[in-house]
Write an enzyme that holds these catalytic residues in place. Structure first.
Site, PDB file in Angstrom:
ATOM      1  N   TYR A 154      -8.249   6.217  15.426  1.00  0.00           N
ATOM      2  CA  TYR A 154      -6.959   5.528  15.520  1.00  0.00           C
ATOM      3  C   TYR A 154      -6.235   5.788  16.844  1.00  0.00           C
ATOM      4  CZ  TYR A 154      -7.022   4.349  10.485  1.00  0.00           C
ATOM      5  OH  TYR A 154      -7.322   3.856   9.244  1.00  0.00           O
ATOM      6  N   ASP A 268      -8.531  11.669  -1.917  1.00  0.00           N
ATOM      7  CA  ASP A 268      -9.057  10.311  -1.983  1.00  0.00           C
ATOM      8  C   ASP A 268      -8.247   9.423  -2.914  1.00  0.00           C
ATOM      9  OD1 ASP A 268     -11.053   8.437  -1.151  1.00  0.00           O
ATOM     10  OD2 ASP A 268     -11.998   8.624  -3.107  1.00  0.00           O
ATOM     11  N   HIS A 273      -3.010   7.025  -3.824  1.00  0.00           N
ATOM     12  CA  HIS A 273      -2.888   5.951  -4.809  1.00  0.00           C
ATOM     13  C   HIS A 273      -1.975   6.320  -5.974  1.00  0.00           C
ATOM     14  CE1 HIS A 273      -5.725   3.836  -2.530  1.00  0.00           C
ATOM     15  NE2 HIS A 273      -6.839   4.218  -3.104  1.00  0.00           N
ATOM     16  N   LYS A 356      -4.015  12.305 -13.156  1.00  0.00           N
ATOM     17  CA  LYS A 356      -5.392  12.627 -13.534  1.00  0.00           C
ATOM     18  C   LYS A 356      -6.342  11.634 -12.876  1.00  0.00           C
ATOM     19  CE  LYS A 356      -8.234  13.062 -17.754  1.00  0.00           C
ATOM     20  NZ  LYS A 356      -8.178  13.027 -19.239  1.00  0.00           N
ATOM     21  N   TYR A 401       1.305  -3.078 -22.702  1.00  0.00           N
ATOM     22  CA  TYR A 401       1.498  -3.081 -24.148  1.00  0.00           C
ATOM     23  C   TYR A 401       2.317  -1.866 -24.568  1.00  0.00           C
ATOM     24  CZ  TYR A 401      -2.617   0.098 -24.392  1.00  0.00           C
ATOM     25  OH  TYR A 401      -3.513   1.124 -24.241  1.00  0.00           O
TER      26      TYR A 401
END
Length: 514
Positions: A154, A268, A273, A356, A401
């Site tokens: 980068y 990762d 995320h 998790k 749900y």
């Protein structure tokens, strides 16, 4: 993975006068658009970037008379050779041949190194020729550089872009760069990388992409939380017992062991995320939907997280992981992790957020599971049935749900668990859910940074995980072995029980059929 320096791994036309803002702000774009994919011969570009651009093109967001796409990498290829490589990855379906051919003709290829100016000067020449052919005024054009490259290159690539390929004047045009994760390996490396890029580009020019923020159900989180009256009084420590954010894969590293071993499951998946999802679940309501107001609230949540303690961490490594010849025999890298984050603020004090993630488990899914506390004064004696839960299933079979207790049909007053279900495949038939990369690339073109990671947010995220990661790297915290195809180490389930999670036995959510 890196190969040859590349990274592996109502319809509205995109016109020069179109309203893109979430607050109905008019964004007037002038000049032609050049999209430059650096690392064009790598897997990420072929499998994600170019297919996303193709989908934007066929939906009318990128138009023939307005946009040109440039591929750049070290591999010696002709234009047609790159097009042939890309063709097999385009999501064709019932696509007409002319659409594919027209899109591929938009792509031009330039070969060059990443650390010398000659190749980038040739790239700039090709871009400038395109801009001149569109009769664009110098400085009015838009240049978007997508770095489908390993983060190690980068800094040098950004230096070359800055010195050779910038938009030449400020007449309504712009230059923006998109950088992929992983952005650093710990706080120090991330801050060094941020400083190197920050010396060359201003923060509004930098788009740190995290494709989870482009997922449809993740994008729905703010609407669900802040547009529904019944959630507002419930979303706090008085009503919620715990929150789980889960990512499970039913396969191992599958030939990526050498790359994965450098990072592990926390770097990762969890640190980027799942932590992004965590922010959207836990943040306070922003004062508006403007990107900076949303990103401000995300940073506040991260800055309120207590230090992770070893007693609330379970690591695992599946048996057979080290059989991969690219993985060291003494690897301490976790392929599974369950850990608890605790937020020190008025809304969430005392509520465990359980993150998790794991590979080679017994199922594949990603979901958010909000478990509510037991009903006080339980006159139906239904606590054994399980608690109320609000579940957002991110993938596969996208759904939202609510698990709730109802009367079981029949003459007896018997309670049972069921659900109120919004399954996207059933409810939104005929509507294609956009791929995350499509949405995020379009946001970059619009200049909307809401779904991108800001520098101070990145810093706060690494501050949470760096102490734990260093202890793992130094061998002070060991992963436990677990069998492929299992739930992971049994100790992880024990940690969930200790944190107050109550598992429902005998209830299984079944996606509705069409």
């Amino acid at each position: 993975m890196a190969e040859n320096g590349e990274w592996h791994c109502e319809k509205r036309p995109f016109s020069k006068n179109v309203s893109f803002g979430r607050d109905s702000e008019n964004v007037t774009e002038t000049g032609c658009l050049s999209i430059i994919v650096l690392g064009a011969s790598g897997d990420l570009a072929k499998k994600k970037t170019f297919p996303a651009l193709f989908n934007l093109y066929k939906q009318g967001f990128l138009q023939l008379n307005d946009v040109h796409i440039f591929g750049y990498s070290r591999t010696k290829l002709s234009d047609d050779e790159l097009r042939d490589r890309i063709r097999g990855y385009l999501p064709l379906g019932n696509e007409v041949t002319s659409n594919v051919s027209n899109f591929l003709q938009l792509i031009k290829y330039v070969s060059g190194s990443y650390d010398s100016p000659e190749g980038f000067q040739e790239l700039d020449k090709a871009i400038s020729e395109h801009e001149i052919s569109k009769n664009s005024t110098e400085g009015s054009c838009r240049r978007l550089f997508y770095l489908a490259l390993p983060p190690s290159v980068y800094p040098q690539v950004c230096k070359m872009i800055k010195s050779c390929c910038m938009n030449k004047a400020d007449l309504g045009g712009w230059t923006r760069i998109v950088v992929e994760k992983p952005f650093g390996k710990d706080l120090a490396s991330a801050e060094k990388l941020s400083a190197q890029i920050g010396e060359l580009f201003n923060e509004p020019q930098i788009y740190r992409i995290n494709h989870y923020l482009g997922k449809e159900l993740v994008q729905n989180l703010l609407v669900l939380r802040f547009a529904n009256r019944f959630f507002l009084p419930l979303w706090n420590r008085d009503n919620i017992a715990n929150v789980q954010i889960v990512f499970r894969e039913d396969f191992g590293t599958e030939g990526r062991g050498g790359y994965f071993d450098q990072y592990g499951i926390i770097r990762d998946i969890i640190q980027n995320h799942l932590l992004q999802v965590f922010c959207l679940v836990a943040m306070e309501k922003p004062i508006s939907m403007k990107p900076e107001h949303i990103r401000d609230e995300k940073v506040k949540v991260l800055q309120s997280v207590n230090s992770i303690i070893d007693e609330e961490v379970v690591l695992g490594q599946y048996q057979g992981y080290k059989d991969d010849p690219t993985v060291p025999d003494d690897s301490n890298t976790p392929t599974f992790a369950t850990l608890i984050l605790r937020i020190h603020n008025e809304r969430w004090e005392g509520v465990p957020f359980i993150l998790k993630a794991g590979k080679a488990l017994n199922s594949r899914k990603a979901e958010i599971r909000v478990q509510f506390k037991d009903v006080p004064g339980d006159i139906f004696k239904c606590s054994k049935q399980g608690r109320n839960e609000f579940v957002i299933r991110l993938q596969p079979s996208e759904a939202i749900y609510m698990k709730l207790t109802v009367k079981k049909p029949g003459l007896e007053m018997t309670a049972a668990q069921s659900e109120l279900d919004l399954s996207y495949r059933q409810r939104y038939q005929g509507i294609a859910i956009p791929e995350a990369y499509e949405r995020l690339i379009l946001d970059t073109i619009k200049g909307d940074q809401q779904h991108f990671v800001r520098r101070d947010e990145l810093k706060a995220a690494w501050e949470i995980f760096t102490p734990l990661l260093h202890r793992i790297d130094e061998g002070e915290v060991k992963p436990l072995p677990y069998e492929k195809g299992s739930r992971g180490p049994a100790e992880a389930d024990h940690l969930l029980e200790k944190a107050g999670y109550v598992q429902t036995h005998g209830y299984i959510w079944i996606p509705p059929t069409l």
